[in-house]
Design a protein around this motif. Sequence first.
Motif, short mmCIF file in Angstrom:
data_model
loop_
_atom_site.label_atom_id
_atom_site.label_comp_id
_atom_site.label_asym_id
_atom_site.label_seq_id
_atom_site.Cartn_x
_atom_site.Cartn_y
_atom_site.Cartn_z
N THR B 32 0.84 -1.21 0.00
CA THR B 32 0.00 0.00 0.00
C THR B 32 0.87 1.25 0.00
O THR B 32 0.62 2.19 -0.76
CB THR B 32 -0.91 0.01 1.25
N SER B 36 1.22 3.88 -2.98
CA SER B 36 0.85 5.27 -2.71
C SER B 36 1.92 6.21 -3.20
O SER B 36 1.65 7.34 -3.58
CB SER B 36 0.62 5.48 -1.21
N ASP B 165 -1.60 4.23 8.73
CA ASP B 165 -2.81 4.95 8.34
C ASP B 165 -2.73 6.40 8.77
O ASP B 165 -3.03 7.31 7.99
CB ASP B 165 -4.04 4.27 8.97
N PHE B 169 -2.50 9.65 6.01
CA PHE B 169 -3.63 10.54 5.83
C PHE B 169 -3.69 11.68 6.83
O PHE B 169 -4.55 12.54 6.73
CB PHE B 169 -4.94 9.73 5.87
N LYS B 246 -6.28 2.19 0.97
CA LYS B 246 -6.56 2.62 2.35
C LYS B 246 -6.22 1.47 3.28
O LYS B 246 -6.83 0.40 3.20
CB LYS B 246 -8.03 3.00 2.49
N ARG B 249 -9.02 -0.65 4.91
CA ARG B 249 -9.78 -1.48 3.97
C ARG B 249 -8.94 -2.68 3.54
O ARG B 249 -9.46 -3.78 3.37
CB ARG B 249 -10.15 -0.66 2.74
#
Lengths: 350, 312
Positions: B32, B36, B165, B169, B246, B249
């Motif tokens: 991830t 990203s 996370d 974000f 995300k 998720r």
Amino acid sequence: MNILKIIQIVFFIFLGLLISSVFFILFKLSPLSGLGTLLYEGFGTENGWYNTLRMTIPLLIISVGLSVPFTAKFWNIGAQGQFIIGEIFATWIGLTFANIVPPLLDIALAMVVGFVGGALWAMPPTIMKLYSGANEIITTLMMNFVAVYLLLWIVSGPLEGAQAKLVGAPTSAPIPAMDMLPLIPGTQISSGFLISLIIAIVFFFLLRYTKFGYELKLIGEGQNVASYSGINIKRQIILSMIISGGISGVAGMVYVYGITSTLIPQFFSDVSTSFGYVGIPVALMASLNPLGIIFTSIFLGGILNGAFVMEAIYSVPIDLVITIYGLIMIFSLIGIMFDLSKILRRKKIK
Amino acid sequence: MNESLILLLIETILIGMVPRAMPIFSAALGETVDQSAGILNLGVEGMMLMGAITGLLVDYYYHNIVFAFLAAGAVGILFGAIHGVLVITMKLDQTVIGTALWFVGWGLSGVIYAAIFGISSAPPTVQTLGHIYIPYLSSIPFFGRFIFGEDPLVYILIVTLIVVDYFLFHTKQGLNLRTVGQDPRVAEIMGVNPYLYRYAAVIFGGLMAGIGGAYLSLAIVGSFYFDLTAGMGFIAVALVYFGKWKPWRVFAGTLIFGAVYVFYFMMENIYPKIPYEFYQMLPYVVTLIMILIIGTKARAPASLALPYVKGE
């Protein structure tokens, strides 16, 4: 492509081979003698050449098929699965119609059905990519795993041969000998080799001299360029995958009818039958040129054959070839990107 | 089936799914971050295998599980750094390099294994990672064992999930990293060094893949055999798409997978009439279905798999 570039790529490929030869030390062999033995067993003896060409037949057909979608930068990693489904379909034809129709018709039928099987197996990932953008590498690879288990089930269930039940190792019944592809007269090489050469030549013309091949190249250079020039991208990609999957299926048919004569289970951890994966470096090393693929498939087929012998004699696991293939992929890519003239020019300026 | 049996089945799935999900989750969390920042790492499978064999070797010879995981992480970092040099500095095709690194890791893990334990000898076994049973809480019926009785690495990975996370974000650096993945030029104008962020991402990706592989060999199987991961690395990549980049998720997706694995082990015993090959297909079929479901709704980082060439 000029001769200097080819020499440069060959140089980098041998650099990759040299680096991977370091791993021979783990098996108490000096790197150079290990590498020497590997190449000698593949190319040094008459028997070695026969076995190398046996490996080359499915490899050449699959890699030539892969060069088509690869030209459009559509990464079909699923040749292994398409190959397996081709094997299953062709064997089923052989076992069903062998004594009913004349051998030549049986072979032709098996080839057509093998093509259809491989092409069908290639379709779900293609459609998923085109209509929902799913990464084709993941989806084609997942299809491989499904095919592996499907084959396992088929050889231990629906198509299990009577002799396999006795031995306890699951295989299908053998294709009758008269329906097998004949040997080239005077040699021990299956005529499947001639079939693979014909396929390579046909695909060279397909990619080089047809509108289809040209449009695939444009798609590969960038979807924008291709769509501005009015190419139906979806249609051409689907077509390229029907051809690639189908040809992998034909490779499966030729493998059964020319080499094994029975359907044998292939585990995904089993490197020795991973022609679908080995086809990827074979095609890339030749810069996707089908005529070049003839040579690269013989080269990597020979390494695969040499590795077989080395596993038997020196207990060097055949997995080593997969590492070699990975390194060769990296180094041939560096060789293709590497621009010697640019570096020379820079030196002159200084 | 009566009610209490169904409850027992659900409890078995709950208890079993978390450890089964962890190898994929660890790799997927690294992927991830990779993606990203605009790097498509298809070599996860190879990195997981290298982590698995390294972890096993260290634990087998030194009987130190912490050290084993650290070593696996270090090998993952090494592979991640090599990946970085090839695709960030040398700007080679990420798809081909990813496939090549998968081959290298796949072959090399087998070669190392065979060099030390031989080709045909019985696989070495180590004791699998112990669980922590939090007193009282872990004996709560139904949920206790599942939430409060996992092994330590599960808790570490969940903390990592929260940190990643938050980083992606809720911090400036996280925003920078995602900007690099969307458009490195914009990032450069903002005064962010795209190369630096991309290198950090591939190294983190390699680390997590290595840890994930070691988790498989040390906490679940307790051994190693050829091609141990059997496609888990690619399932991890698929789950990043499913999770729409995300972390939470992605975590949910990997739990579904954990459940699928437990489910098929159980069903094999309950309905042995269905050939077991069809159960073994299940994880791969589920992956295909998940990719199909997520469909066009998934929007990848705009510069995914594209090299950044300065001043172009």
